[in-house]
Motif scaffolding. Sequence first.
Motif, PDB file in Angstrom:
ATOM      1  N   PRO A  55       0.594  -1.461   0.312  1.00  9.38           N
ATOM      2  CA  PRO A  55       0.378   0.556  -0.080  1.00  9.38           C
ATOM      3  C   PRO A  55       0.788   1.281  -0.126  1.00  9.38           C
ATOM      4  O   PRO A  55       0.641   2.722  -0.453  1.00  9.38           O
ATOM      5  N   THR A  73       1.612   3.712  -3.254  1.00 12.91           N
ATOM      6  CA  THR A  73       0.333   4.966  -3.848  1.00 12.91           C
ATOM      7  C   THR A  73       1.147   6.226  -2.981  1.00 12.91           C
ATOM      8  O   THR A  73       0.309   6.760  -3.785  1.00 12.91           O
ATOM      9  N   PRO A  84     -11.018  -3.271  -4.428  1.00  8.06           N
ATOM     10  CA  PRO A  84      -9.723  -3.745  -4.980  1.00  8.06           C
ATOM     11  C   PRO A  84     -10.266  -4.384  -3.721  1.00  8.06           C
ATOM     12  O   PRO A  84     -10.887  -4.105  -2.459  1.00  8.06           O
ATOM     13  N   VAL A  85      -9.473  -6.112  -3.951  1.00 14.80           N
ATOM     14  CA  VAL A  85      -9.818  -6.628  -2.959  1.00 14.80           C
ATOM     15  C   VAL A  85      -8.248  -7.683  -2.113  1.00 14.80           C
ATOM     16  O   VAL A  85      -8.694  -8.021  -1.182  1.00 14.80           O
ATOM     17  N   GLY A  86      -6.824  -7.132  -3.253  1.00 17.88           N
ATOM     18  CA  GLY A  86      -5.818  -8.302  -2.221  1.00 17.88           C
ATOM     19  C   GLY A  86      -5.760  -7.961  -0.862  1.00 17.88           C
ATOM     20  O   GLY A  86      -6.250  -6.953  -0.481  1.00 17.88           O
ATOM     21  N   VAL A 118      -2.585  -7.241   1.992  1.00 12.88           N
ATOM     22  CA  VAL A 118      -1.401  -6.802   2.493  1.00 12.88           C
ATOM     23  C   VAL A 118      -0.080  -7.465   1.339  1.00 12.88           C
ATOM     24  O   VAL A 118       0.744  -6.182   1.438  1.00 12.88           O
ATOM     25  N   HIS A 119      -0.191  -8.392   1.317  1.00 16.41           N
ATOM     26  CA  HIS A 119       0.824  -9.106   1.153  1.00 16.41           C
ATOM     27  C   HIS A 119       1.349  -9.355  -0.253  1.00 16.41           C
ATOM     28  O   HIS A 119       2.008  -9.967  -1.399  1.00 16.41           O
ATOM     29  N   LEU A 165      -1.057  -7.484  -3.832  1.00 18.06           N
ATOM     30  CA  LEU A 165      -1.818  -6.661  -3.902  1.00 18.06           C
ATOM     31  C   LEU A 165      -0.908  -6.875  -5.737  1.00 18.06           C
ATOM     32  O   LEU A 165      -0.333  -7.090  -6.300  1.00 18.06           O
ATOM     33  N   ASP A 215      -4.570  -3.566  -7.649  1.00 21.42           N
ATOM     34  CA  ASP A 215      -5.227  -3.581  -6.846  1.00 21.42           C
ATOM     35  C   ASP A 215      -4.818  -2.427  -6.285  1.00 21.42           C
ATOM     36  O   ASP A 215      -5.325  -1.309  -5.951  1.00 21.42           O
ATOM     37  N   LEU A 269      -6.590   0.918  -5.028  1.00 18.27           N
ATOM     38  CA  LEU A 269      -6.163   1.999  -3.627  1.00 18.27           C
ATOM     39  C   LEU A 269      -5.634   3.017  -3.809  1.00 18.27           C
ATOM     40  O   LEU A 269      -6.092   4.017  -2.996  1.00 18.27           O
ATOM     41  N   GLU A 289      -8.905   5.333  -4.458  1.00 15.80           N
ATOM     42  CA  GLU A 289      -9.328   5.186  -2.696  1.00 15.80           C
ATOM     43  C   GLU A 289      -8.389   6.435  -2.100  1.00 15.80           C
ATOM     44  O   GLU A 289      -9.083   7.672  -1.774  1.00 15.80           O
ATOM     45  N   LEU A 290      -7.105   6.828  -1.894  1.00 19.74           N
ATOM     46  CA  LEU A 290      -6.208   7.384  -1.038  1.00 19.74           C
ATOM     47  C   LEU A 290      -6.470   8.738  -1.791  1.00 19.74           C
ATOM     48  O   LEU A 290      -6.130   9.680  -0.885  1.00 19.74           O
TER      49      LEU A 290
END
Lengths: 155, 472
Positions: A41, A44, A76-78, A80-81, A83, A87, A91, A94-95
């Motif tokens: 993440p 991003t 996104p559905v991944g 954190v390990h 993505l 995704d 994200l 989104e951010l």
Amino acid sequence: MDFVIGIGNTLRRDDGVAARVIASLPPVPNVAALAVHQLTPELTLRLCDASRVLFVDAHCHDHEIALQRIAPAPAPVGSVHALSQQDLLGLTVELCGRAPHGWVLSIPGYDFEFGETLSDRTHAHLDAAIEAVVQWMRRQGGEVKMQGGRNEEAS
Amino acid sequence: MKREIRIDPVTRIEGHAKITIYLDEKGKVEDAHFHVPELRGFEAFCVGRTLWEMPSLTARICGICPISHILASAKAGDAVLAVRVPETATLLRRLMNLGQIVQSHALSFFYLSAPDLLLGWDSDPAARNVFGLWEKDPDLTRRAIRLRSFGQQIIERLGGKRIHPAWAVPGGVNQPLTSDDHHWIAENLPEAIDTIRFTLDLFKSSFVNTEMQGVLGEFPSLYMGLVAADGTWEHYSGGLRIVDQDGKILADQLDPAHYPDVIGEASEAWSYLKFPYYKPLGYPQGMYRVGPLGRINVCDRFGTPLADAELEEFRSHGSPSGRVLDYHYARLIEILAALERIERLLKDERILGTRIRAEAGINALEGVGVHEAPRGTLFHHYWVDEDGVIQRVNLIVSTGQNNLAMNRTVREIASAYIKGGSLSEGILNRVEGGIRAFDPCLSCSVHAVGRMPLELELLGPDGRVLDTVTRG
């Protein structure tokens, strides 16, 4: 700023091909290149203000190098390990409220066992992959010409 | 009829594990095991390599906490070279370890455990991740990502890359801190401190002094961690302190190199993960806990104003704390303490020095390197020959030291929530959540290649599998 992000583990033979590509790239103004083990993440934060991003990754399907346009995943559905590229772009939307235009250059891999060398078959694609990435980096518009691979760009 | 429930693999942890819960004929929990089925290897295949390769080799144990292994390995190398590490190098290693604590704790809390805490134990499993957290609280998620990135940036700017930087070496480090990077860290520090204070307030208002604080169980144990000579919280050097469930100090200022005098290592046939214990009390009575809860329970103070104020409030709820959920509380306070320590380091002009490495040959045939990894005290112990070729390796990692306590946690939670043999996903998630609170790194603890699936099995009294739930 544009980004080229190579994904993979250099200790897993052909999975490390993207890192090899990144290490071979010439400097190009306004393009940053980095190699990562996996997408997380935090990336991003780099992509928030980027114009374009090219992900370079090994794939295990039996076809040639392919350059594809990708869109942000709407939901996104991944984990954190793990993505996916879509995704990560989702994200970023989104951010940051936006995401750069995304591409994936996939390079065929055949051996993902332990080892720091590429298989002969993947090594044979290395020059073409580097050339495709350099073209993408220098491109200001128009089509990227692939040598011996597939171009699935929507542009 | 006796039954057995297995959770395999345990999710949102680093590595591969499974949980087996044994039920008696009445469906009550009789026992529970936290198994680690990964194979170990690093202690064996490092033999025959050179001392100077060890930081880079052992860093490969894990992609999440390579910095911890690099630093412990470099410190073991310092001992073999018998050198005094230059002051600047020591300060830079401290800075690197603090960055590691920030990024690793942020990963553990925000990405892996906050979805349970903020979305609820019984919420949709598909949404219990960072994306679900985003849906619930986008501002917190944005702050969390930036906080973790701050810690990662410290590592990357010092070591050249985030994962597996070949930076700390026996005798020091191989690259100084630049003025630009010093400026970047200082400039971004206030936002990181603001984020963790905001998160601590959120955590305290939601969980502390509520029935939720006991949701993951509470039990007595010993606690262990490094402390400075005056008892202040320590993460890089100092002596070992061990306290009991009442806070009584059982051992203090132990030279970490003499760890075999107080730590024994037991094993069980059903797990590859060792079971370290406090020798004077024997096995398994010598169960102790390390990591954020261990450190916060053994130290006298943090030595920085904001963290000390939080410590005082933490202890007002009972000290030492045996509550498993308080691992998260302690983790957040440690992030704050780490950030304050970073601020202090940046004000020390020696940190911009350029004398960063002492060169030497082999001056001792044995060396121990110890420091506090985010998950707890980490020991690297090497034996070398006259040429510096590794003859033997012993690694005692944080997760192993919490092994007995993690097993106890599973038993506590299962006993509280599993009645009459009936199961729900939310109950299983609470059991997993108890494990997650320890933030186990199984790739490290068994020195294996990490995978991360989860399985739950239900067995009859004859050992026959009655039911299995598999995820991942």
